[in-house]
Design a protein around this motif. Structure first.
Motif, PDB file in Angstrom:
ATOM      1  N   ILE A  20      30.923  -4.628  19.997  1.00  0.00           N
ATOM      2  CA  ILE A  20      31.709  -3.403  19.805  1.00  0.00           C
ATOM      3  C   ILE A  20      31.781  -3.146  18.300  1.00  0.00           C
ATOM      4  O   ILE A  20      32.365  -3.949  17.566  1.00  0.00           O
ATOM      5  N   ARG A  21      31.195  -2.085  17.852  1.00  0.00           N
ATOM      6  CA  ARG A  21      31.132  -1.815  16.416  1.00  0.00           C
ATOM      7  C   ARG A  21      31.843  -0.504  16.090  1.00  0.00           C
ATOM      8  O   ARG A  21      31.623   0.503  16.763  1.00  0.00           O
ATOM      9  N   HIS A  22      32.670  -0.574  15.056  1.00  0.00           N
ATOM     10  CA  HIS A  22      33.357   0.648  14.608  1.00  0.00           C
ATOM     11  C   HIS A  22      33.637   0.541  13.108  1.00  0.00           C
ATOM     12  O   HIS A  22      34.698   0.896  12.614  1.00  0.00           O
ATOM     13  N   GLU A  23      32.630   0.010  12.383  1.00  0.00           N
ATOM     14  CA  GLU A  23      32.829  -0.296  10.960  1.00  0.00           C
ATOM     15  C   GLU A  23      33.348   0.905  10.172  1.00  0.00           C
ATOM     16  O   GLU A  23      34.256   0.782   9.348  1.00  0.00           O
ATOM     17  N   SER A  24      32.776   2.097  10.435  1.00  0.00           N
ATOM     18  CA  SER A  24      33.138   3.251   9.593  1.00  0.00           C
ATOM     19  C   SER A  24      34.522   3.804   9.880  1.00  0.00           C
ATOM     20  O   SER A  24      34.952   4.748   9.222  1.00  0.00           O
ATOM     21  N   THR A 220      29.502   6.886   4.975  1.00  0.00           N
ATOM     22  CA  THR A 220      30.020   6.812   6.352  1.00  0.00           C
ATOM     23  C   THR A 220      28.866   6.743   7.352  1.00  0.00           C
ATOM     24  O   THR A 220      28.858   5.909   8.267  1.00  0.00           O
ATOM     25  N   ALA A 221      27.875   7.604   7.149  1.00  0.00           N
ATOM     26  CA  ALA A 221      26.717   7.611   8.049  1.00  0.00           C
ATOM     27  C   ALA A 221      25.975   6.276   7.960  1.00  0.00           C
ATOM     28  O   ALA A 221      25.515   5.737   8.984  1.00  0.00           O
ATOM     29  N   ALA A 222      25.885   5.700   6.741  1.00  0.00           N
ATOM     30  CA  ALA A 222      25.203   4.414   6.583  1.00  0.00           C
ATOM     31  C   ALA A 222      25.929   3.331   7.385  1.00  0.00           C
ATOM     32  O   ALA A 222      25.297   2.462   7.996  1.00  0.00           O
ATOM     33  N   GLY A 223      27.270   3.388   7.390  1.00  0.00           N
ATOM     34  CA  GLY A 223      28.058   2.409   8.159  1.00  0.00           C
ATOM     35  C   GLY A 223      27.774   2.512   9.650  1.00  0.00           C
ATOM     36  O   GLY A 223      27.626   1.501  10.350  1.00  0.00           O
ATOM     37  N   VAL A 224      27.671   3.750  10.148  1.00  0.00           N
ATOM     38  CA  VAL A 224      27.405   3.961  11.577  1.00  0.00           C
ATOM     39  C   VAL A 224      25.988   3.463  11.901  1.00  0.00           C
ATOM     40  O   VAL A 224      25.768   2.746  12.892  1.00  0.00           O
ATOM     41  N   LEU A 225      25.036   3.810  11.029  1.00  0.00           N
ATOM     42  CA  LEU A 225      23.642   3.411  11.268  1.00  0.00           C
ATOM     43  C   LEU A 225      23.505   1.879  11.259  1.00  0.00           C
ATOM     44  O   LEU A 225      22.824   1.295  12.117  1.00  0.00           O
ATOM     45  N   ALA A 226      24.182   1.230  10.303  1.00  0.00           N
ATOM     46  CA  ALA A 226      24.098  -0.242  10.227  1.00  0.00           C
ATOM     47  C   ALA A 226      24.641  -0.863  11.513  1.00  0.00           C
ATOM     48  O   ALA A 226      24.089  -1.852  12.020  1.00  0.00           O
ATOM     49  N   ASP A 227      25.710  -0.289  12.074  1.00  0.00           N
ATOM     50  CA  ASP A 227      26.244  -0.792  13.355  1.00  0.00           C
ATOM     51  C   ASP A 227      25.193  -0.663  14.458  1.00  0.00           C
ATOM     52  O   ASP A 227      24.982  -1.581  15.245  1.00  0.00           O
ATOM     53  N   ILE A 228      24.532   0.490  14.499  1.00  0.00           N
ATOM     54  CA  ILE A 228      23.528   0.720  15.554  1.00  0.00           C
ATOM     55  C   ILE A 228      22.391  -0.293  15.418  1.00  0.00           C
ATOM     56  O   ILE A 228      21.960  -0.909  16.390  1.00  0.00           O
ATOM     57  N   ASP A 230      22.471  -3.266  13.970  1.00  0.00           N
ATOM     58  CA  ASP A 230      22.957  -4.617  14.316  1.00  0.00           C
ATOM     59  C   ASP A 230      22.970  -4.808  15.824  1.00  0.00           C
ATOM     60  O   ASP A 230      22.570  -5.847  16.345  1.00  0.00           O
ATOM     61  N   ILE A 231      23.461  -3.808  16.537  1.00  0.00           N
ATOM     62  CA  ILE A 231      23.561  -3.923  17.995  1.00  0.00           C
ATOM     63  C   ILE A 231      22.165  -3.991  18.607  1.00  0.00           C
ATOM     64  O   ILE A 231      21.903  -4.775  19.513  1.00  0.00           O
ATOM     65  N   GLN A 232      21.261  -3.188  18.038  1.00  0.00           N
ATOM     66  CA  GLN A 232      19.881  -3.201  18.531  1.00  0.00           C
ATOM     67  C   GLN A 232      19.293  -4.614  18.418  1.00  0.00           C
ATOM     68  O   GLN A 232      18.594  -5.088  19.306  1.00  0.00           O
ATOM     69  N   ASP A 233      19.644  -5.318  17.310  1.00  0.00           N
ATOM     70  CA  ASP A 233      19.122  -6.676  17.123  1.00  0.00           C
ATOM     71  C   ASP A 233      19.630  -7.647  18.187  1.00  0.00           C
ATOM     72  O   ASP A 233      19.047  -8.704  18.409  1.00  0.00           O
ATOM     73  N   LEU A 234      20.776  -7.306  18.818  1.00  0.00           N
ATOM     74  CA  LEU A 234      21.317  -8.203  19.852  1.00  0.00           C
ATOM     75  C   LEU A 234      20.517  -8.117  21.139  1.00  0.00           C
ATOM     76  O   LEU A 234      20.638  -8.954  22.027  1.00  0.00           O
ATOM     77  N   PHE A 235      19.747  -7.030  21.305  1.00  0.00           N
ATOM     78  CA  PHE A 235      18.989  -6.828  22.552  1.00  0.00           C
ATOM     79  C   PHE A 235      17.504  -6.653  22.225  1.00  0.00           C
ATOM     80  O   PHE A 235      16.962  -5.560  22.315  1.00  0.00           O
ATOM     81  N   PRO A 236      16.837  -7.752  21.800  1.00  0.00           N
ATOM     82  CA  PRO A 236      15.444  -7.602  21.351  1.00  0.00           C
ATOM     83  C   PRO A 236      14.514  -7.217  22.527  1.00  0.00           C
ATOM     84  O   PRO A 236      14.816  -7.458  23.651  1.00  0.00           O
TER      85      PRO A 236
END
Ligand SMILES: NC(=O)C1=CN([C@@H]2O[C@H](COP(=O)(O)OP(=O)(O)OC[C@H]3O[C@@H](n4cnc5c(N)ncnc54)[C@H](OP(=O)(O)O)[C@@H]3O)[C@@H](O)[C@H]2O)C=CC1
Ligand SMILES: N[C@@H](CC=O)C(=O)O
Length: 236
Positions: A20-24, A220-228, A230-236
């Motif tokens: 669950i990511r909500h960094e921004s 702000t957009a960079a924070g959202v993109l980094a979350d996406i 990171d999550i993508q890396d969890l589901f290779p």
């Protein structure tokens, strides 16, 4: 009953901090939530957080310190993309209170916005029920210029500056203006930077300090993109 369900759902959500990511939602692209989650999941209890969590109010407070009128500075902050669509969300302290609530809940406090002491920079008569954003910016806010300048001058006479900060400690969670030494991490804050000091068992005498741009479209957009990503890396 509903509150109980909401709390259960919330607990379930935050029990998967990696998914669950909500960094921004706090500090825009700054790694605030990631850092807190790392401390907490490694068993390092956090007992105090103090910081300036609003890019808008950081910018506003440092600019009025240079003698610029509040009304002009808020318009500039809006044009720079720092403010919420209605800048009164920032000036009322509500944006900071929401961020403080997010952090307090991450620390396990089961509180709501009602439990946060919030200082507003404008009176109720200038609220969204009384006037539109356009009216507020065109005529309402100008009437606050002198008061703010007086407060700034008084603080400067004491060698201090005004900063809008959030404090989370024990059962205390409050947001508002504090007079702080000019020569302190918060006092040195300029522009739209956020500064957050986190005190924990490991970071006890010297806090963990996170600082950098806390508002603006790019970060702000960079924070959202980094979350996406990171999550993508969890589901290779
Ligand atoms: N700007 C910043 O520095 C930061 C912003 N945020 C958060 O990001 C969010 C967006 O902020 P920001 O980009 O600055 O705001 P903007 O006002 O620039 O953008 C908001 C966008 O949302 C659209 N929108 C509003 N309501 C709806 C709706 N009901 N359905 C579809 N679209 C809608 C608006 O469309 P239209 O223009 O057509 O009304 C507009 O394009 C806010 O929640 C803010 O708190 C978080 C961290 C930092
Ligand atoms: N309006 C907010 C934008 C980011 O949350 C701010 O000024 O910090």
């Amino acid at each position: 009953m509903i509150r109980g369900r909401i709390e259960e759902d919330y607990d379930k959500l935050v029990s998967y901090p990696r998914r669950i990511r909500h960094e921004s939602t706090v500090g825009a692209g700054l790694p605030v939530i990631a850092s807190l989650n790392r401390l907490l999941s490694s068993g390092d209890p956090v007992h105090r957080i103090i910081g300036s969590l609003s890019g808008t109010l950081g910018y506003v407070m440092s600019e009025v310190e240079d003698g610029k009128p509040l009304s002009e500075v808020v318009k500039a902050a809006k044009n720079l993309g720092f403010t919420e669509p209605d800048p009164r969300d920032d000036l009322s302290g509500m944006d900071v209170a929401r961020k403080a609530l997010i952090l307090a809940r991450l620390l396990g406090r089961r509180i709501n916005l009602d439990n946060i002491k919030i200082e507003s920079l404008y009176p109720d008569e200038m609220g969204p029920d009384a006037m539109s954003v356009e009216e507020f910016l065109a005529s309402g806010i100008v009437s606050l210029d002198n008061d703010v300048q007086e407060r700034v001058k008084k603080a400067l006479l004491n060698g201090n500056v005004l900063r809008y900060v959030c404090v989370i400690e024990g059962s205390r969670c409050e947001v508002g203006i504090q007079e702080l030494p000019k020569d302190s991490p918060l006092g040195r804050l300029r522009g739209s930077d956020n500064v957050l000091e986190i005190y924990s068992r490991c970071y006890n005498k010297q806090p963990l300090v996170i600082q950098g741009a806390g508002a603006g479209n790019d970060t702000t957009a960079a924070g959202v993109l980094a979350d996406i990503l990171d999550i993508q890396d969890l589901f290779p």
